[in-house]
Write a protein that holds these residues in place. Sequence first.
Motif: not given
Length: 376
Positions: A350-376
Amino acid sequence: MATNAFGSSPVVSARAEREQVSSQWRLIRIRFFRHKMAVASFALLGVFYFGVVFAEFVSPYDPRQRNAEQQYSPPQRIRLFDSGRLTLPFVYALKAELDLETFRYIYETDTETKHYLSLFVRGDPYELWGLVPSNVHLFGVSNGNRAYLFGTDNMGRDLFSRIVYGGRISLSIGLVGIAISFLLGIIIGGISGYFGGTVDVLIQRLVEFLRSIPDLPLWMALSVALPRFWTAEQVYFGIVIILSLVGWTSIARVVRGKFMSVREEEFIIAAVVSGASTKRILIRHLLPSFGSYLIASLTLSVPGMILGETALSFIGLGLQPPAISWGVLLQEAQRIHVLAGSPWLLIPGAFVAATVLAFNFLGDGLRDAADPYTST
């Protein structure tokens, strides 16, 4: 809320005006904090990494201390109410009785005996980071009693403490491995994207060859090459190198694509015309132009490293006891008859799954934040 002539509120207009004059990194920060799941994942990962950095302090007991009379002890639930009234956190004691047919302990809850949990309890001695001696733990039960929040394993060792210590390897291997992959990906991908031509063709054929090999068989083949007499630390670094040698290809492709799209921009052409060296163009102009996107890509690559170590240790080709990692802890869950009676041994998963999901969500947030074409 009142609106202006263009139908937007003054607050929204003011916010948009501030964003127009903000720097790139400030815009990324603003967009990131609007991504609630990414912020929550960042906080969760912060808790996890705090726990593994101060594992000796956070874990209530020595993860290697055995207790023959507490084998496969079930988790004890923390309770906050006693006779309908709010009270200090406590757990009920467990009565153990040996089953002479299966030779396993059978546990029953003793509702007459309560063990109250406290903060900053003195317990098993340790040395924080091998330097600072202490015996103060973040929480625990006083008077020599014990509370097994996640139960115990086949040797009576506290599973919660072992998960905290195991995270030190499983979480750090992702960061160390991705750092090596990052350097390889930046260098090889940059060379491929900037120079192009025959160099690009040769590098891309190598990338395609490595990516065509299934990950797990490749990891298994490389891990078998590790000497059996190596210590746990040597095996750890061996696994990091193996995962890094395989994981750099995705980063290299990202860097190559970005280099090829940016190298024709006017500011790059101006730098070339002005006589800037290749090294200066790469470091001062090309890399900073998509550095935020690289950070997001790296974040999304960390889970692969963590899963790689877990998979290798789970099948017995990675770290081995007495080393502690989440993959090593899950080895015990391979046996169905053990798992049927002690399902809490899957908690490390469960800790492995939580860590993987957290990194994926974090990566999605950073990718959306870094994309200049993301709507705000």
